[in-house]
Write an enzyme that holds these catalytic residues in place. Structure first.
Site, PDB file in Angstrom:
ATOM      1  N   ARG A  18       3.259 -21.074 -46.345  1.00 54.48           N
ATOM      2  CA  ARG A  18       4.323 -20.166 -46.729  1.00 54.48           C
ATOM      3  C   ARG A  18       5.478 -20.306 -45.732  1.00 54.48           C
ATOM      4  O   ARG A  18       5.260 -20.485 -44.532  1.00 54.48           O
ATOM      5  CB  ARG A  18       3.801 -18.730 -46.726  1.00 54.48           C
ATOM      6  CG  ARG A  18       4.884 -17.684 -46.936  1.00 54.48           C
ATOM      7  CD  ARG A  18       4.305 -16.298 -47.054  1.00 54.48           C
ATOM      8  NE  ARG A  18       5.361 -15.286 -47.061  1.00 54.48           N
ATOM      9  CZ  ARG A  18       5.201 -14.037 -47.462  1.00 54.48           C
ATOM     10  NH1 ARG A  18       4.012 -13.655 -47.896  1.00 54.48           N
ATOM     11  NH2 ARG A  18       6.185 -13.183 -47.430  1.00 54.48           N
ATOM     12  N   GLU A  76       6.954 -13.975 -60.392  1.00 54.26           N
ATOM     13  CA  GLU A  76       6.858 -12.667 -61.049  1.00 54.26           C
ATOM     14  C   GLU A  76       8.277 -12.115 -61.184  1.00 54.26           C
ATOM     15  O   GLU A  76       9.017 -12.080 -60.197  1.00 54.26           O
ATOM     16  CB  GLU A  76       6.004 -11.709 -60.216  1.00 54.26           C
ATOM     17  CG  GLU A  76       5.880 -10.327 -60.838  1.00 54.26           C
ATOM     18  CD  GLU A  76       5.142  -9.340 -59.947  1.00 54.26           C
ATOM     19  OE1 GLU A  76       4.957  -8.190 -60.368  1.00 54.26           O
ATOM     20  OE2 GLU A  76       4.768  -9.717 -58.813  1.00 54.26           O
ATOM     21  N   LYS A 128       8.944  -8.558 -51.682  1.00 55.27           N
ATOM     22  CA  LYS A 128       9.874  -7.976 -52.648  1.00 55.27           C
ATOM     23  C   LYS A 128       9.810  -6.449 -52.626  1.00 55.27           C
ATOM     24  O   LYS A 128      10.812  -5.779 -52.883  1.00 55.27           O
ATOM     25  CB  LYS A 128       9.587  -8.517 -54.040  1.00 55.27           C
ATOM     26  CG  LYS A 128      10.088  -9.945 -54.230  1.00 55.27           C
ATOM     27  CD  LYS A 128       9.979 -10.413 -55.658  1.00 55.27           C
ATOM     28  CE  LYS A 128       8.577 -10.819 -56.010  1.00 55.27           C
ATOM     29  NZ  LYS A 128       8.488 -11.476 -57.331  1.00 55.27           N
TER      30      LYS A 128
END
Length: 575
Positions: A294, A74, A304
């Protein structure tokens, strides 16, 4: 185990002069044209035998030459070390199966996204040496996504809901069906058109999938597919007033782009059933999901949203701040990309959750930089001590010596020898009268006198050169600088973690553990050869550690700025 084509460094980046790759129109194309013909790539040994690597896993139903993967960031921030793992795993499997890799920007939330982030993500991907075949954007498919949404409404598989957001969330948690769930197709289409127009009535609504409100997996309880958002999009402006959610867009675009395997971190595990159910309702081709764990690092935030708080509140200098876990941040700190690649690929595609120590990464980095980085000398400016060598040279003289005694490629440097030299105060405190010491790159000397000031601090030393002495017999090997006007001013910068806790617990507020002191600067003097350092060059200040040049020499009044590079040893907190 994956082997690489450098015996000590294990990995190297090989310039690839293959043809440029395609991209969608717009910013991605402009940026990508700059990458043409100079894309770096990670090269694995055994490239032509397709042998199994250290991952020891296979993608389900994967066929050599038919695999198509996507890395879908993103554009709401720069890539960080966690994204790097996803990107490199996609790159690895695309390479292993002789397949294709697409970089797709998941640009469905205009409030958080910008062209700046697109540009820098492409820069980060290039830095990682990742080869890909196309750049696409989810926004390229907005017309098809809207058509699919309308089809689902007509098929009775989606409905428009005007339930207030907080109430909607509670009802999903409790398994309570919305009062709008059984609206007619006509009523749903009427409200859908209000959403498209961005009207006051439409802005009260969202589009939801009609899945199963009783399913124990709450991601299947009628997830939201579309929301109204009046914020202009960074690529297409104000054309749309509604935007698809990731949950709706991703399975659709994966299918129509021909993705065969979607690599997702295990945090999305509960949404895998949702992903496949949505593809089933859309009547599109099923895409295999492959999970990996992860990457989590100690004392590190990878959200973020949380990283943005540090940027917006001036706690860091930007997304490329050396304290940040972004690709640009850790490279600016002094990490070699080869070390990052080795660190990530050594973990493989494990599905086990792990909390990794930074020390391991910096240890790998040290093994790469130590054999080749040049050596220089610095003396801390505060309380520096003058050592007068009474039998030293009356006139200064210079010698050309290697910048690295074991690596000719580091070049040479000029060292000046004088009667008056400077040493660190901490070194002066460690010597005693009549002790023989070694002055590095010169020879031995004997300390003959120690002069104190009124406060009992060492002010000056006197000594005599004893060059015939053996360096093997001395306990102290000291760095030094000639007292000349050619020395350069340095600012040595050390960093600490942005948070003071190794791992945040569920629900714990990161603001409660923000580290108040994360940067410390020390003024120093450096040898004159450091005038030639380039930005980004890595060096070792002997007996002080490894550093990366962040600001090179500009003029005498402006210090050279050197960032300290961790070497894998236990880090001490800044005070």
């Amino acid at each position: 185990m994956v082997n690489y084509l450098v015996s000590k460094n294990y990995i190297y980046l090989k310039e690839d002069n293959s043809n440029g790759v395609s991209s969608s129109e717009g910013l991605g194309k402009q940026r990508f044209s700059k990458l043409k013909g100079r894309r770096a790539r990670v090269q694995y040994s055994g490239e032509n035998n397709h042998s199994k690597s250290s991952f020891e896993v296979d993608l389900p139903d994967a066929e050599v030459g038919k695999v198509r993967l996507r890395f879908a960031p993103e554009p709401s921030g720069y890539l960080h070390i966690g994204h790097s793992k996803a990107a490199l795993l996609n790159h690895y499997f695309a390479h292993r199966y002789q397949g294709q890799l697409i970089v797709r920007f998941d640009d469905t939330n205009p409030a958080k996204e910008s062209n700046e982030f697109v540009e820098n993500i492409l820069k980060d991907i290039e830095t990682l040496g990742i080869m890909f075949d196309a750049v696409t954007y989810t926004s390229d498919y907005f017309p098809q996504l809207m058509e699919m949404a309308e089809s689902l409404i007509h098929w009775g598989k989606a409905y428009v809901d005007d339930t207030p957001r907080e109430q909607l969330q509670r009802e999903r948690m409790d398994g309570i069906e919305s009062r709008c769930r059984n609206n007619s197709v006509e009523e749903n289409m009427k409200l859908w058109k209000e959403m498209i127009a961005g009207s006051e009535r439409g802005s009260q609504c969202c589009l939801r999938g009609k899945l199963d409100m009783q399913d124990p997996n709450k991601s299947l309880r009628d997830p939201v597919y579309y929301r109204c958002n009046p914020v202009p999009h960074h690529r297409i402006g104000s054309k749309y007033k509604i935007y698809p959610t990731y949950d709706f867009a991703c399975p659709f675009v994966d299918a129509i782009e021909g993705i065969t395997h979607a690599l997702r971190s295990s945090e999305y595990h509960d949404r895998n059933a949702q992903y496949h159910r949505i593809q089933q309702d859309m009547a599109v081709r099923k895409v295999h999901i492959y999970e990996f764990s992860r990457l989590n690092m100690v004392y590190t935030l990878l959200s973020k949203r949380k990283l943005l708080w540090f940027v917006e509140n001036g706690k860091v200098d930007g997304w490329d701040d050396a304290r940040f876990p972004t690709v640009q941040g850790i490279v600016r700190r002094g990490l070699k990309v080869e070390a990052l690649i080795q660190f990530i690929l050594e973990q493989g595609a494990s599905k086990n959750l792990n909390l990794m120590e930074w020390d391991k990464l910096w240890t790998i980095n040290k093994k790469i930089i130590d054999p080749v980085c040049p050596r220089h000398t610095a003396v801390t400016e505060e309380r520096r001590v003058l050592l007068i060598l009474t039998n030293g040279p009356d006139e200064p003289f210079a010698r050309i010596i290697p910048r690295h005694k074991k690596y000719e490629g580091a070049g040479e440097k000029c060292t000046t020898y004088t009667k008056r030299i400077l040493i660190d105060h901490v070194d002066a405190e460690s010597v005693s009268v009549d002790e023989e010491i070694t002055l590095m790159d010169w020879g031995n000397a004997v300390v003959k006198g120690i002069e104190m000031d009124k406060d009992g601090n060492i002010k000056q030393l006197t000594g005599v050169l004893h060059l015939e002495g053996s360096v093997k017999t001395t306990k102290l090997k000291l760095t030094w600088l000639p007292e000349t006007c050619e020395l350069v001013n340095l600012t040595l910068v050390e960093f600490d973690y942005l948070i003071s806790k190794k791992k945040l617990e569920e629900g714990e507020d990161f603001l409660d553990v923000v580290n108040p002191c994360t940067r410390r600067e020390t003024a120093a003097l450096g040898d004159s050869n450091m005038r030639n350092l380039q930005r980004g060059e890595i060096l070792q200040l002997e007996r002080k550690g490894y550093f990366r040049c962040d600001v090179p020499f500009i003029r005498p009044s402006k210090p050279i700025v050197l960032f300290a590079i961790p070497d894998g040893r236990l880090q001490t907190c800044l005070k």
